[in-house]
Write an enzyme that holds these catalytic residues in place. Sequence first.
Site, PDB file in Angstrom:
ATOM      1  N   CYS A 126       0.645  -1.229  -0.037  1.00 48.53           N
ATOM      2  CA  CYS A 126       0.089   0.072   0.070  1.00 48.53           C
ATOM      3  C   CYS A 126       0.808   1.349   0.060  1.00 48.53           C
ATOM      4  O   CYS A 126       1.941   1.129  -0.488  1.00 48.53           O
ATOM      5  CB  CYS A 126      -0.962   0.042   1.242  1.00 48.53           C
ATOM      6  SG  CYS A 126      -0.230   0.198   2.760  1.00 48.53           S
ATOM      7  N   VAL A 127       0.407   2.471   0.341  1.00 46.35           N
ATOM      8  CA  VAL A 127       1.104   3.519   0.418  1.00 46.35           C
ATOM      9  C   VAL A 127       2.126   3.486   1.536  1.00 46.35           C
ATOM     10  O   VAL A 127       3.406   3.530   1.178  1.00 46.35           O
ATOM     11  CB  VAL A 127       0.378   4.847   0.566  1.00 46.35           C
ATOM     12  CG1 VAL A 127       1.376   6.113   0.533  1.00 46.35           C
ATOM     13  CG2 VAL A 127      -0.687   5.010  -0.678  1.00 46.35           C
TER      14      VAL A 127
END
Length: 382
Positions: free
Chosen positions: A84-85
């Site tokens: 994810c980020v």
Amino acid sequence: MDIDNLPSADDVASIRPEAFQERIARGDRVPILDVRTEGEYDKWVIESRNVDMVNVPYYEFLMGVDDEVLDRVPSGEEELVVVCVKGGASAYVVSLLEDEGIDAVNLDGGMNSWARLYDAVPISRYEGVGTLVQYQRPSSGCLAYMLISDGEAAVVDPLRAFPHRYLDDAQQWGVELVYAIDTHIHADHVSGVRSIATRGVEAVIPEPAVARGVDYEMDYTTVADGDVLTVGDLSIEAIHTPGHTSGMTSFLVDESVLLTGDCLFLESVGSPDPEGGDSGIPDAVRTLYDTLQRRILSLSDDVLVAPGHFTDAVDSSPDGTYTASLGELRDQMPALEMNREAFVEFLLADAPPRPSNFEEIITLNLGQTSANDDQAFELELG
């Protein structure tokens, strides 16, 4: 499930970006589940021929894991890597997949950590004076170079995200960093030349690039075609190679290695930046053809080409660097053997997409706008 109270990344199996890159580099087929939103995923992904990538946004897991979601999760012989980020949402997804008996690990720090991975690899094929090191950023394909000789060093095409890295490496190698050099005004990453120059290093840019509106609030040196910089006993000759940009300048290191910036890559030639708008691109392509034929291909086939970028379309050399001799490129790249008309038609028909946020990055690299380090990092990642 409250997205602000996800399980800690420390609670699930994880993999560091360095180990993740090693898996990709050795040719393992790596399944990746990217749980960012579709908008984030569309802007920037992990690119490699050795990955099988699927995007299933994290919010589709918030109500639990059903068969429909599980059917979309990639599988393979290797353990699944979830990204994810920043590593938080992906950790939550990993915990759910572990409950389903799926062998999954969380990419520690997420895409932000992946973007900060930066390798330094010596170019063993270099036969000139001193030592050349290639910096590799897998997340963007950006390449930079450290040139070292007799107690001095220069860095070419440095990234703003890593100014301390170059200075720390120079200190570790027992040399003084004297030059920070750009080959051109970059459109795909934020230059680190000015950041390094604030540490007492001389900033160098091509003289033809100044006309684009360079507005630095510091002193800088320009080099024109034929000018020579020296680093210890090593010579760096500026060769004006326009086409990608009007100011694009390659650097011939000790007559052995040509740092081509974005003029010539290992798998393709550099397409023009839209410097004068779309209407100016055909003329820029013609200029690029003349540059390749008259300025670059006139050099010895033994000269090693060291480009400013790499992609997953090419493999690294045996020494782990992205380099090839000019003779090797001449043999394997049809574009270098085309006539002018065919070359122009080919490049105009096969123009790559423009970098994300390229206009903002250009104005930042010209010194016409400003951004703090965090803003610059986010800008070049899209």
